[in-house]
Design a protein around this motif. Structure first.
Motif, PDB file in Angstrom:
ATOM      1  N   ASP A 193     115.381  50.778  53.485  1.00 47.15           N
ATOM      2  CA  ASP A 193     116.352  51.849  53.273  1.00 47.15           C
ATOM      3  C   ASP A 193     115.887  53.047  54.082  1.00 47.15           C
ATOM      4  OD1 ASP A 193     118.549  53.151  52.376  1.00 47.15           O
ATOM      5  OD2 ASP A 193     117.842  53.464  50.328  1.00 47.15           O
ATOM      6  N   GLY A 194     116.770  54.007  54.285  1.00 51.36           N
ATOM      7  CA  GLY A 194     116.387  55.162  55.079  1.00 51.36           C
ATOM      8  C   GLY A 194     117.473  56.207  55.097  1.00 51.36           C
ATOM      9  N   PRO A 195     117.336  57.193  55.960  1.00 47.72           N
ATOM     10  CA  PRO A 195     118.303  58.295  55.999  1.00 47.72           C
ATOM     11  C   PRO A 195     119.643  57.852  56.559  1.00 47.72           C
ATOM     12  CG  PRO A 195     116.789  58.447  57.850  1.00 47.72           C
ATOM     13  CD  PRO A 195     116.290  57.331  56.991  1.00 47.72           C
ATOM     14  N   SER A 196     120.664  58.635  56.254  1.00 44.87           N
ATOM     15  CA  SER A 196     121.955  58.414  56.898  1.00 44.87           C
ATOM     16  C   SER A 196     121.826  58.739  58.380  1.00 44.87           C
ATOM     17  CB  SER A 196     123.023  59.297  56.254  1.00 44.87           C
ATOM     18  OG  SER A 196     122.770  60.665  56.568  1.00 44.87           O
ATOM     19  N   LEU A 197     122.784  58.282  59.172  1.00 47.00           N
ATOM     20  CA  LEU A 197     122.715  58.571  60.609  1.00 47.00           C
ATOM     21  C   LEU A 197     122.762  60.070  60.861  1.00 47.00           C
ATOM     22  CD1 LEU A 197     122.678  57.512  63.522  1.00 47.00           C
ATOM     23  CD2 LEU A 197     125.184  57.573  63.462  1.00 47.00           C
ATOM     24  N   ASP A 198     123.641  60.768  60.134  1.00 48.79           N
ATOM     25  CA  ASP A 198     123.746  62.217  60.338  1.00 48.79           C
ATOM     26  C   ASP A 198     122.431  62.914  59.995  1.00 48.79           C
ATOM     27  OD1 ASP A 198     126.334  61.981  61.184  1.00 48.79           O
ATOM     28  OD2 ASP A 198     127.231  62.467  59.236  1.00 48.79           O
ATOM     29  N   ALA A 199     121.784  62.465  58.929  1.00 50.39           N
ATOM     30  CA  ALA A 199     120.515  63.081  58.542  1.00 50.39           C
ATOM     31  C   ALA A 199     119.427  62.777  59.571  1.00 50.39           C
ATOM     32  CB  ALA A 199     120.094  62.570  57.156  1.00 50.39           C
ATOM     33  N   PHE A 200     119.429  61.563  60.099  1.00 50.98           N
ATOM     34  CA  PHE A 200     118.442  61.202  61.114  1.00 50.98           C
ATOM     35  C   PHE A 200     118.613  62.066  62.359  1.00 50.98           C
ATOM     36  CE2 PHE A 200     117.204  58.824  64.888  1.00 50.98           C
ATOM     37  CZ  PHE A 200     115.903  58.455  64.569  1.00 50.98           C
ATOM     38  N   VAL A 213     126.738  52.701  64.897  1.00 54.11           N
ATOM     39  CA  VAL A 213     125.372  52.199  64.705  1.00 54.11           C
ATOM     40  C   VAL A 213     125.335  51.278  63.488  1.00 54.11           C
ATOM     41  CG1 VAL A 213     123.000  52.865  64.123  1.00 54.11           C
ATOM     42  CG2 VAL A 213     124.320  54.235  65.755  1.00 54.11           C
ATOM     43  N   ILE A 214     124.696  50.123  63.629  1.00 52.38           N
ATOM     44  CA  ILE A 214     124.423  49.257  62.483  1.00 52.38           C
ATOM     45  C   ILE A 214     123.172  49.810  61.814  1.00 52.38           C
ATOM     46  CG2 ILE A 214     123.855  46.907  61.735  1.00 52.38           C
ATOM     47  CD1 ILE A 214     125.478  45.885  64.106  1.00 52.38           C
ATOM     48  N   LEU A 215     123.381  50.479  60.697  1.00 53.82           N
ATOM     49  CA  LEU A 215     122.327  51.308  60.115  1.00 53.82           C
ATOM     50  C   LEU A 215     121.130  50.492  59.638  1.00 53.82           C
ATOM     51  CD1 LEU A 215     122.057  54.338  59.834  1.00 53.82           C
ATOM     52  CD2 LEU A 215     122.858  54.159  57.478  1.00 53.82           C
ATOM     53  N   ARG A 216     121.355  49.276  59.149  1.00 52.25           N
ATOM     54  CA  ARG A 216     120.217  48.497  58.658  1.00 52.25           C
ATOM     55  C   ARG A 216     119.238  48.183  59.789  1.00 52.25           C
ATOM     56  NH1 ARG A 216     120.960  43.247  60.198  1.00 52.25           N
ATOM     57  NH2 ARG A 216     123.098  42.576  60.634  1.00 52.25           N
ATOM     58  N   ARG A 217     119.733  48.062  61.030  1.00 58.57           N
ATOM     59  CA  ARG A 217     118.837  47.826  62.148  1.00 58.57           C
ATOM     60  C   ARG A 217     118.005  49.069  62.455  1.00 58.57           C
ATOM     61  NH1 ARG A 217     123.101  44.595  66.132  1.00 58.57           N
ATOM     62  NH2 ARG A 217     123.167  42.660  64.902  1.00 58.57           N
ATOM     63  N   LEU A 218     118.627  50.233  62.353  1.00 53.61           N
ATOM     64  CA  LEU A 218     117.873  51.471  62.525  1.00 53.61           C
ATOM     65  C   LEU A 218     116.810  51.604  61.449  1.00 53.61           C
ATOM     66  CD1 LEU A 218     117.327  54.280  63.737  1.00 53.61           C
ATOM     67  CD2 LEU A 218     119.191  55.150  62.300  1.00 53.61           C
ATOM     68  N   HIS A 219     117.189  51.332  60.202  1.00 56.57           N
ATOM     69  CA  HIS A 219     116.231  51.431  59.101  1.00 56.57           C
ATOM     70  C   HIS A 219     115.085  50.439  59.282  1.00 56.57           C
ATOM     71  CE1 HIS A 219     119.504  53.285  56.283  1.00 56.57           C
ATOM     72  NE2 HIS A 219     118.977  54.175  57.116  1.00 56.57           N
ATOM     73  N   GLY A 220     115.377  49.248  59.816  1.00 53.14           N
ATOM     74  CA  GLY A 220     114.318  48.280  60.068  1.00 53.14           C
ATOM     75  C   GLY A 220     113.307  48.794  61.076  1.00 53.14           C
ATOM     76  N   ALA A 221     113.802  49.434  62.130  1.00 53.79           N
ATOM     77  CA  ALA A 221     112.900  49.992  63.143  1.00 53.79           C
ATOM     78  C   ALA A 221     112.057  51.123  62.563  1.00 53.79           C
ATOM     79  CB  ALA A 221     113.702  50.498  64.345  1.00 53.79           C
ATOM     80  N   LEU A 222     112.684  51.985  61.745  1.00 52.57           N
ATOM     81  CA  LEU A 222     111.943  53.088  61.140  1.00 52.57           C
ATOM     82  C   LEU A 222     110.868  52.549  60.193  1.00 52.57           C
ATOM     83  CD1 LEU A 222     114.879  55.547  60.287  1.00 52.57           C
ATOM     84  CD2 LEU A 222     113.382  55.585  62.282  1.00 52.57           C
ATOM     85  N   ALA A 223     111.223  51.529  59.399  1.00 51.61           N
ATOM     86  CA  ALA A 223     110.268  50.965  58.447  1.00 51.61           C
ATOM     87  C   ALA A 223     109.125  50.265  59.160  1.00 51.61           C
ATOM     88  CB  ALA A 223     110.985  49.994  57.504  1.00 51.61           C
TER      89      ALA A 223
END
Length: 422
Positions: free
Chosen positions: A380-387, A264-274
């Motif tokens: 910024d946001g949680p790690s993948l494991d934490a999510f 997972v490209i984490l910054r893209r996940l964080h963008g969606a969460l934000a």
């Protein structure tokens, strides 16, 4: 458009899609298709299906196993079930499928021709030709078992078919697109998905033109004497310079179930969460006029919005889209059925309004995608494991379900009788 869009390794998995998930895949796949066609037209939807990374992401967002070859069967099946009743409205016809459904493709195309005025016989010949090319002209050790043919009322089409190699337990998916197709036997593919198997016989490569012509000459000279003469005439020669080939993206889908940080490209996940947090569940729900839409549903909607509006480069981490609605095998987490149903409800409401001339709801979903891309540069946001751990802990509240059954409540909440909103 590029003929070959990339490659991927798809491990073979057994089992079937349960009815409770298959029905939801049909609804979500249909409404995503309608949204893409409303925004960008039928041709663009066909291009999306011909793109292997988008296709894999499409299946992952629908709750199918994010990495397995079963995505091909389940996506095509969901589209066939969902789009067939809308074929007159959308001008799209989904034919074929797996096994006996694959063999029925020519007859289904003849029926499409009778309904639309297209040359059904020509479409049937095209279907047979494509199957023959990928089973005979490309000899890579994969035997075809699935053939899907999606054709529009104007005659444009996309073909997605898949073969399997029993020895390696891998599958390979082949994508064809009628747009700009000049030859069935010279570099015709929009994409071929599969791990590099070493040197194979690929007579569709442009560099094999001389070989194709030589084989015809040998057939005209049929007989041992002609073949011997041709063999004797061969002399070593310096290899001709290879035609420059574009560097192809290669998607390797691992033979494991869990989603790991590298997938997972984490910054893209964080963008969606934000973006979901900034949109504000209350304001977003009021705009869409769909009750019960909470923060968790808006997060899923952000990923669905990207599937509708994202550029091809956005789908090189298809595992990320499994974080919208989980997976049937409980990976990365059980399917949150309550969230899934609300996602469908929101998208259906937006599409129905847009079909009546009110684009406000669909535009809200488009803005959610744009907001996610803007925020991913700084969010910024949680790690993948934490999510994933958070999703699993709240799975029962979200109506979590998998092929193993419904998710039980955590031990500390066994006395609770209600469920939190999604």
């Amino acid at each position: 458009m590029s003929r070959r869009a990339g490659s991927a390794d798809l491990p073979l998995h057994g089992g079937r899609v349960p009815a409770w998930l298959g029905q939801r895949m049909t609804k979500l796949g249909t409404v995503i298709t309608q949204a893409i066609i409303l925004h960008y037209g039928r041709d663009e939807f066909l291009r999306r299906l011909a793109h292997p990374f988008w296709f894999q992401s499409f299946g992952a967002v629908m709750g199918m196993d994010w990495h397995s070859s079963g995505i091909t069967t389940s996506v095509l099946g969901a589209l066939k079930r969902g789009l067939t009743p809308l074929s007159a409205e959308l001008g799209l016809h989904v034919c074929g499928g797996r096994g006996r459904h694959s063999r029925a493709t020519p007859d289904e195309l003849l029926a499409v021709g009778n309904r639309t005025g297209l040359d059904g016989s020509a479409l049937a010949r095209t279907s047979r030709m494509i199957a023959k090319v990928d089973s005979a002209a490309v000899q890579d050790g994969f035997d075809l078992y699935l053939h899907g043919f999606i054709v529009a009322d104007d005659g444009r089409w996309v073909v997605v078919q898949q073969g399997m190699n029993d020895g390696t337990r891998l599958a390979r998916r082949y994508h064809w697109l009628s747009e700009d197709l000049k030859s069935f036997v010279e570099a015709p593919h929009a994409a071929i998905d599969g791990r590099n198997q070493g040197r194979i016989v690929n007579l569709t490569d442009r560099r094999a033109a001389a070989s194709r012509i030589g084989q015809l000459d040998l057939l005209r000279d049929l007989g041992p004497d002609g073949i011997v003469r041709e063999a004797a005439a061969l002399t070593p020669a310096p290899p001709a310079p290879a035609t420059a080939q574009p560097e192809l993206p290669h998607l390797v889908m691992p033979d494991r179930h869990e989603v790991r940080p590298g997938d997972v490209i984490l910054r893209r996940l964080h963008g969606a969460l934000a973006a979901a947090a900034e949109a504000g569940p209350r304001d977003f729900a009021e705009l869409l006029m769909v009750p019960g839409v909470g923060a968790r549903t808006v997060r899923s909607l952000a990923m669905v919005a990207e599937l509708v509006h994202g550029a091809p480069c956005r789908f090189d981490d298809p595992a990320r889209f499994s974080l919208a609605h989980g997976g049937k095998d409980r990976q990365p987490f059980p399917v949150p059925v309550l969230v899934y149903d609300r996602t469908i409800q929101v998208m259906k409401s937006a599409v129905e309004a847009a079909s009546l001339g009110n684009d406000e709801k669909l535009d809200a979903i488009r803005r959610l995608d744009a907001q996610a891309r803007r925020l991913e540069q700084t969010a910024d946001g949680p790690s993948l494991d934490a999510f994933i751990d958070g999703e699993r802990r709240r799975s029962h509240d979200y109506g979590g379900r998998s092929v193993f059954g419904h998710e039980p409540p955590p031990a500390e909440r066994t006395s609770r009788t209600g469920r939190a909103g999604g």
